[in-house]
Motif scaffolding. Structure first.
Motif, short mmCIF file in Angstrom:
data_model
loop_
_atom_site.label_atom_id
_atom_site.label_comp_id
_atom_site.label_asym_id
_atom_site.label_seq_id
_atom_site.Cartn_x
_atom_site.Cartn_y
_atom_site.Cartn_z
N LEU A 11 0.83 -1.20 0.00
CA LEU A 11 0.00 0.00 0.00
C LEU A 11 0.87 1.25 0.00
O LEU A 11 2.00 1.26 0.50
N LYS A 12 0.34 2.32 -0.56
CA LYS A 12 1.07 3.58 -0.62
C LYS A 12 1.14 4.24 0.76
O LYS A 12 0.30 4.01 1.62
N GLU A 13 2.11 5.12 0.91
CA GLU A 13 2.20 5.94 2.12
C GLU A 13 1.19 7.08 2.01
O GLU A 13 1.10 7.74 0.97
N LYS A 14 0.42 7.32 3.05
CA LYS A 14 -0.59 8.38 3.04
C LYS A 14 0.09 9.75 3.12
O LYS A 14 1.08 9.93 3.83
N PRO A 15 -0.45 10.75 2.40
CA PRO A 15 0.12 12.10 2.45
C PRO A 15 -0.26 12.84 3.72
O PRO A 15 -1.16 12.42 4.46
N ASP A 16 0.40 13.96 3.96
CA ASP A 16 0.11 14.83 5.11
C ASP A 16 -1.27 15.47 4.90
O ASP A 16 -1.48 16.19 3.93
N GLN A 17 -2.21 15.20 5.81
CA GLN A 17 -3.56 15.71 5.66
C GLN A 17 -3.64 17.23 5.71
O GLN A 17 -4.61 17.82 5.25
N LYS A 18 -2.64 17.87 6.25
CA LYS A 18 -2.65 19.33 6.35
C LYS A 18 -2.17 20.01 5.07
O LYS A 18 -2.27 21.23 4.92
N ASN A 19 -1.64 19.22 4.14
CA ASN A 19 -1.10 19.79 2.90
C ASN A 19 -1.50 18.93 1.69
O ASN A 19 -0.66 18.51 0.90
N SER A 127 -9.42 13.25 7.95
CA SER A 127 -10.26 13.71 9.06
C SER A 127 -9.97 15.15 9.45
O SER A 127 -10.66 15.71 10.31
N GLU A 128 -8.98 15.78 8.84
CA GLU A 128 -8.69 17.18 9.13
C GLU A 128 -9.85 18.07 8.67
O GLU A 128 -10.55 17.73 7.70
N PRO A 129 -10.09 19.20 9.32
CA PRO A 129 -11.15 20.12 8.90
C PRO A 129 -10.98 20.53 7.44
O PRO A 129 -9.84 20.70 6.95
N GLU A 130 -12.10 20.66 6.73
CA GLU A 130 -12.13 21.12 5.34
C GLU A 130 -11.50 20.13 4.35
O GLU A 130 -11.14 20.51 3.24
N THR A 131 -11.36 18.87 4.74
CA THR A 131 -10.80 17.87 3.84
C THR A 131 -11.85 16.80 3.53
O THR A 131 -12.83 16.65 4.25
N SER A 132 -11.62 16.06 2.46
CA SER A 132 -12.55 15.01 2.05
C SER A 132 -11.85 14.09 1.05
O SER A 132 -10.69 14.33 0.67
N GLY A 164 -7.89 18.86 -0.08
CA GLY A 164 -8.20 20.01 0.76
C GLY A 164 -8.98 21.00 -0.08
O GLY A 164 -9.84 20.62 -0.88
N ALA A 165 -8.67 22.28 0.03
CA ALA A 165 -9.38 23.32 -0.72
C ALA A 165 -9.03 23.25 -2.21
O ALA A 165 -7.88 22.99 -2.58
N TYR A 166 -10.02 23.49 -3.07
CA TYR A 166 -9.79 23.46 -4.52
C TYR A 166 -8.98 24.67 -4.95
O TYR A 166 -8.03 24.55 -5.73
N TYR A 167 -9.37 25.85 -4.50
CA TYR A 167 -8.63 27.07 -4.83
C TYR A 167 -7.62 27.39 -3.74
O TYR A 167 -7.88 27.15 -2.55
N PRO A 168 -6.45 27.94 -4.12
CA PRO A 168 -5.47 28.33 -3.11
C PRO A 168 -6.04 29.31 -2.09
O PRO A 168 -5.62 29.34 -0.94
N GLU A 169 -7.03 30.13 -2.54
CA GLU A 169 -7.64 31.10 -1.65
C GLU A 169 -8.52 30.47 -0.59
O GLU A 169 -8.93 31.12 0.37
N GLY A 170 -8.87 29.16 -0.78
CA GLY A 170 -9.78 28.50 0.14
C GLY A 170 -11.15 29.13 0.08
O GLY A 170 -11.72 29.33 -0.99
N ILE A 171 -11.71 29.50 1.25
CA ILE A 171 -13.02 30.12 1.31
C ILE A 171 -12.91 31.65 1.18
O ILE A 171 -13.90 32.36 1.29
N ASN A 172 -11.73 32.16 0.91
CA ASN A 172 -11.56 33.59 0.70
C ASN A 172 -12.00 33.98 -0.71
O ASN A 172 -11.96 33.16 -1.64
N PRO A 173 -12.42 35.23 -0.92
CA PRO A 173 -12.93 35.66 -2.23
C PRO A 173 -11.90 35.53 -3.35
O PRO A 173 -10.69 35.64 -3.12
N VAL A 174 -12.42 35.29 -4.55
CA VAL A 174 -11.56 35.17 -5.74
C VAL A 174 -11.89 36.29 -6.72
O VAL A 174 -12.97 36.88 -6.68
N LYS A 175 -10.94 36.57 -7.57
CA LYS A 175 -11.09 37.60 -8.62
C LYS A 175 -11.38 36.89 -9.94
O LYS A 175 -10.68 35.94 -10.31
#
Length: 354
Positions: A11-19, A127-132, A164-175
């Motif tokens: 099995l593969k090594e799992k990545p860091d859930q925070k990144n 299981s980290e917040p904002e991840t899936s 994690g977040a799709y956009y680098p901005e996360g839930i912050n506004p985008v242009k």
């Protein structure tokens, strides 16, 4: 279905859930099933994730006969695993396949394939917040034959990746850049489907947007270049004078699962939702006179993405001082609360993987 399981040696090594980023780390396994003319769907299996062998004359490589979907699995605080409205993705893929003359993959088989793969890959669900766990089902023609025609063989596959977040901005506004030259879709075309060709055609607009410091593109209608339709990876909504405006589903806009969910919620909260043609001139005017109160994109990958600025030709408007709006934040918190099992699911949208 009778699903064969082929075990991976290591099995593969799992990545860091925070990144995690988005779409970078694929899980250990994938679901595969074949379709052949005269036989139908057959040989369902879950096998180690890896390269697939195709002939250089494969129909998809030359004529883009391909569709895909996107959905997520969420880990709740008490350890349960939830899917969000997978039957809607199944139905939309059937519609997409019909338009591209491809065999439909039955709804019950679609959901079963995803559930069985998610069960195998449950340790990959972060299981980290904002991840899936992002789930990507897709169908493509495998026949080796040149010439534009309906193929006689296909594959249905499902791959997964923790995100994690799709956009680098996360839930912050985008242009966002409003594209007034290129077009994404026209009536009678494939704009309502989720096929790769739509996204390939949008890349030039994305490149132009990034060159101007924007994160995404807002597409106008393909006939008049006048009415706002959708963003490259999301449907989009506008709160103007207390009412919600979004493009209608008439063949050029993707019928988004998140879009549909947000409309249900907004109506339940008492908002008037106008599924109508909104001109870019009226949008910019509302931005300048202050009646454009909020704007946000909706989609599986980003869920809710607030818009902080629109750039159109030599003009631009800033929305809500480039801050996330009160309604946008409330919608994000409520919908993700349902998806992660923190809010009561009164709509019956979530499906537990047992």
């Amino acid at each position: 279905m009778d699903i064969k399981f082929v075990k991976r040696d290591v099995l593969k090594e799992k990545p860091d859930q925070k990144n995690l980023g988005f779409g970078k780390y694929m899980t250990d396994y994938m679901f595969v099933m074949d379709w052949d003319q005269g036989i139908g769907w057959h040989d369902a299996r879950i096998e180690p994730y890896g390269p697939i062998e195709i002939n250089p004359s494969c129909v998809t490589l030359h004529y883009a006969q391909e569709t895909f979907e996107g959905l997520k699995a969420y880990r709740t605080k008490d350890g349960r695993i939830l899917l969000f409205r997978p039957e809607m993705n199944a139905k939309r893929m059937i519609t997409s396949n019909e338009r591209l003359c491809m065999p439909g993959f039955p709804e019950d088989m679609f959901v079963e394939a995803i559930e069985e793969l998610v069960k195998v890959e449950k340790d990959w669900i972060p299981s980290e917040p904002e991840t899936s766990l992002y789930i990507r089902p897709f169908v493509f023609a495998t026949e080796a034959s040149l010439g534009v025609h309906q193929a006689i063989s296909y594959k249905f596959m499902v791959i997964c990746c923790p995100v994690g977040a799709y956009y680098p901005e996360g839930i912050n506004p985008v242009k966002i850049l409003v594209e007034d030259e290129l077009v994404r879709a026209v009536q009678g075309g494939t704009g309502f489907t989720k096929c790769g060709g739509n996204y390939a055609a949008s890349i030039l607009g994305q490149v132009r947007a990034e060159a101007k410091g924007c994160t995404q593109v807002l597409w106008l209608d393909g006939v008049n270049r006048k009415y706002v339709e959708e963003v490259g990876t999301m449907n989009i909504m506008f709160k103007i004078n207390g009412e919600i405006y979004t493009a209608p589903i008439e063949g050029t806009v993707l019928p988004g699962v998140t879009r549909d969910s947000i409309i249900h919620i907004l109506k339940d909260w008492g908002y008037k939702v106008n599924e109508t043609h909104l001109s870019v001139d009226d949008l910019m005017k509302a931005g300048h006179d202050g009646t454009l109160e909020e704007s946000f994109g909706t989609g599986t990958a980003a869920v809710i993405s607030p818009v902080g600025e629109f750039v159109y030709k030599d003009d631009s408007v800033v929305v809500n001082d480039f801050k996330i709006g009160e309604l946008t934040q409330r919608l994000y918190d409520y919908l993700t609360g349902i998806q992660w099992g923190n809010e009561e699911d009164k709509y019956g949208w979530t499906r537990e993987v047992l």
